[in-house]
Design an enzyme around this catalytic site. Structure first.
Site, short mmCIF file in Angstrom:
data_model
loop_
_atom_site.label_atom_id
_atom_site.label_comp_id
_atom_site.label_asym_id
_atom_site.label_seq_id
_atom_site.Cartn_x
_atom_site.Cartn_y
_atom_site.Cartn_z
N GLU A 1 9.40 16.02 15.15
CA GLU A 1 9.91 15.85 13.78
C GLU A 1 9.14 16.81 12.87
O GLU A 1 7.92 16.79 12.84
CB GLU A 1 9.67 14.40 13.33
N LYS B 1 0.87 -1.18 0.00
CA LYS B 1 0.00 0.00 0.00
C LYS B 1 0.91 1.22 0.00
O LYS B 1 1.45 1.62 1.03
CB LYS B 1 -0.88 -0.01 1.25
N GLU C 1 8.95 1.14 11.23
CA GLU C 1 10.12 2.01 10.97
C GLU C 1 9.56 3.43 10.98
O GLU C 1 8.87 3.83 10.04
CB GLU C 1 10.75 1.70 9.61
N GLY D 1 6.61 4.85 8.34
CA GLY D 1 5.81 6.07 8.35
C GLY D 1 5.96 6.78 9.67
O GLY D 1 6.97 6.62 10.38
N SER D 2 4.96 7.54 10.03
CA SER D 2 5.03 8.36 11.24
C SER D 2 4.84 7.52 12.50
O SER D 2 4.21 6.45 12.46
CB SER D 2 3.96 9.44 11.19
N THR D 3 5.34 8.02 13.59
CA THR D 3 5.15 7.36 14.88
C THR D 3 3.66 7.31 15.23
O THR D 3 3.15 6.32 15.77
CB THR D 3 5.98 8.08 15.95
N ARG D 4 2.93 8.36 14.85
CA ARG D 4 1.49 8.40 15.14
C ARG D 4 0.77 7.21 14.49
O ARG D 4 -0.01 6.50 15.13
CB ARG D 4 0.91 9.72 14.60
N CYS E 1 13.72 10.60 7.20
CA CYS E 1 13.51 10.21 8.60
C CYS E 1 14.80 10.40 9.40
O CYS E 1 14.76 10.70 10.59
CB CYS E 1 13.07 8.76 8.67
N GLY F 1 2.29 4.50 13.31
CA GLY F 1 2.91 3.27 13.82
C GLY F 1 2.20 2.74 15.05
O GLY F 1 2.02 1.52 15.23
#
Ligand code: NAD
Length: 510
Positions: A412, A202, A278, A255-258, A313, A260
């Site tokens: 970030e 995706k 990641e 992608g983003s920590t949010r 990143c 993740g």
């Protein structure tokens, strides 16, 4: 055959080099998903405009896959896995097809580079010179590796034999971001496919084009139908459906920590699929007063920070510099920054391109405004530029006077904004560097080998660079500590993510 066509005959007659604008004008995109070995229509027929950040115009329509389309892709992937058309081929046979796939990527390098640049705004010279070759190398490297890895026999007693094998997991869902669309896809595809899995990829809704083309190239290279499927669409629709799917064995997410965090939640709410995250970073770049070439350090941090418009990143976005050399060092970095002034991404000389979309540009400008309000001083940059193009461009920006509690020191930004903080001594430097929810990368600049090793060991980051920031290779793992994620992309370690350990006990009668 290519269904995303552009005229490769559009070549500048005097230089013999590609005329990128003419090729862009001739581009026709096919935004339909690749499922079960072919382009298909989505079940609900929904689409979205694929907007180029270069001029804010639509490149064409891309399918907006929904849960039913994702389910069709997972079923295709499962049936390909179960009947062994890929998973049970000898590793050497998979290797051959992955090598063909890498060759096809290189042969289509100009088409892929153009798609990547138009779709996400990076300079064409880097799409062509970095992203395409790195993608091909990654696919080829995992293909090369897979018939050289041996399994184990455990040192048990004489009455039994324990075989410890690595088996492919099954169906892998790969969900990737927009900053390096091809490379991030390849970091999942390489080890997952080489190990014998089927994949449903995706791509980001902001950069879906190269992933779709990669799937076609894989088919042309001999990849069996259903082994590599691509479902373009939004995260909260196609992405969520893939991560919640009961028949997906693992999610490789970048992608983003949010988001993740959501991946872990989706796994908990569905089949406890493995989740490899990641995620984001806020990497620290520590400059000690004993380092003997401050100019090189300044050039390196500017180059690494502003590469890819700061949308990396691992960008070294937090410079920590000893207070005794801080003024001198900030002046050097500020002098480097204008060398990265944004230009037309299709001009081969441009070194900084467009921010991926208007929303991300507004986010970056919002951080810049917030930094000023919190008392940081922009030494250079800080403005939107090239707005007459209709695209989304932000100047390389260096903030001095940043303190630990400020938002730009902690969050970030994912844009061309560098923060400079000052430290008093080594312990202070390590404390500030580690005082972050992230732990992706870090860098230590010191001419004292003891200090360099001492500090490198104390930094809580997946990768620590010493007196450089440029080295990178498919042979070394990439990933973070703390909220920068788990698991590692690249290197042989990535096989751990896409294989299960199977023990088979055999009794030996005496
Ligand atoms: P993002 O988290 O917004 O999106 C990443 C992917 O997740 C996209 O494909 C998106 O469509 C999908 N997604 C979004 N919401 C979802 C949901 N609710 N459910 C399922 N899928 C969903 O990140 P982004 O803006 O595309 O990328 C930038 C981030 O990626 C940065 O934080 C950057 O640091 C990180 N990144 C990390 C690495 C690494 O290796 N650690 C590499 C590149 C980028």
């Amino acid at each position: 055959m290519s269904s995303t066509t552009n005229s490769s005959s559009n070549t500048n007659s005097s230089s013999g080099k590609p005329d990128w604008h003419a090729r862009a004008a001739a581009l026709k995109i096919d935004g339909r998903p690749v499922i079960g070995g072919k382009r298909v229509e989505t079940q609900a027929g929904q689409q979205f405009d694929c907007i180029s950040p270069i001029d804010g115009k639509s490149l064409g329509q891309v399918s907006r896959c929904q849960a039913a389309d994702v389910d069709a892709a997972v079923r295709a992937a499962r049936s390909a896995f179960d009947d062994g058309r890929w998973s049970e081929r000898p590793p050497a046979a998979r290797k051959k097809i992955l090598q063909n796939f890498a060759d096809k990527i290189l042969a289509a390098k100009e088409e892929l580079a153009l798609l990547e640049t138009l779709d996400m705004g990076k300079p064409i010279q880097y799409a062509l010179g970095v992203d395409v070759p790195a993608t091909a190398r990654c696919i080829a490297w995992y293909g090369e590796a897979v018939d050289k890895i041996y399994d184990e026999i455990a040192p048990t007693g004489p009455n039994a034999l324990a075989l410890i094998r690595r088996e492919p997991m099954g169906v892998i869902g790969a969900i990737v971001p927009w900053n390096y669309p091809m490379i991030m896809s390849a970091w999942k595809l390489g080890p997952a496919l080489a190990a014998g899995n089927s994949v449903v990829l995706k791509p980001s809704e902001k950069s879906p084009l190269t992933a779709l083309r990669l799937a076609e190239l894989a088919l042309e290279a001999g990849m069996p139908d259903g082994v590599f499927n691509v479902v373009p669409g939004y995260g909260h629709e196609a992405g969520e459906a893939l991560a919640l799917h009961m028949d997906v064995d693992a999610i490789g997410f970048t992608g983003s920590t949010r988001v993740g965090r959501k991946m872990l939640d989706y796994a908990g709410r569905s089949n406890l699929k493995r989740v490899y995250n990641e995620l984001g970073g806020k990497s620290a770049f520590l400059v000690f007063p004993d380092f003997d070439d401050l100019k090189r350090a300044a050039q390196t941090v500017a180059g690494a920070m502003f590469f890819n418009q700061g949308e990396s990143c691992n960008a070294p976005s937090r410079v920590l510099v000893h207070e005794s050399i801080a003024d001198e060092f900030v002046a050097m970095v500020a002098a480097e920054a204008p060398k990265y002034t944004p230009g037309d991404p299709l001009d081969p000389k441009t070194v900084m391109g467009a921010i991926v979309d208007e929303g991300q540009m507004r986010t970056v400008l919002g951080y810049i405004e917030g930094a000023r309000a919190e008392g940081a001083q922009a030494r250079v940059g800080g403005q939107q530029v090239r707005s007459e193009s209709g695209g989304y461009f932000v100047e390389p920006t260096v903030f001095d006077g940043v303190t630990e509690g400020m938002t730009i020191a902690r969050e970030e930004i994912f844009g061309p904004v560098l923060s400079v903080l000052r430290f008093k001594d080594e312990a202070d430097a390590v404390r500030i560097a580690n005082d972050s929810p992230f732990g992706l990368q870090a860098s230590v600049w010191s001419s004292h080998i003891d200090r360099a090793h001492r500090v490198a060991r104390k930094l809580r980051a997946g990768t620590v660079h010493v007196n450089q920031y440029d080295e990178d290779d498919i042979t070394v793992p990439f990933g973070g500590y703390k909220q920068s994620g788990n698991g590692r992309d690249k290197s042989l370690h990535a096989f751990d993510k896409y294989t299960e350990l199977k023990t088979t006990w055999l009794r030996i009668n005496r």
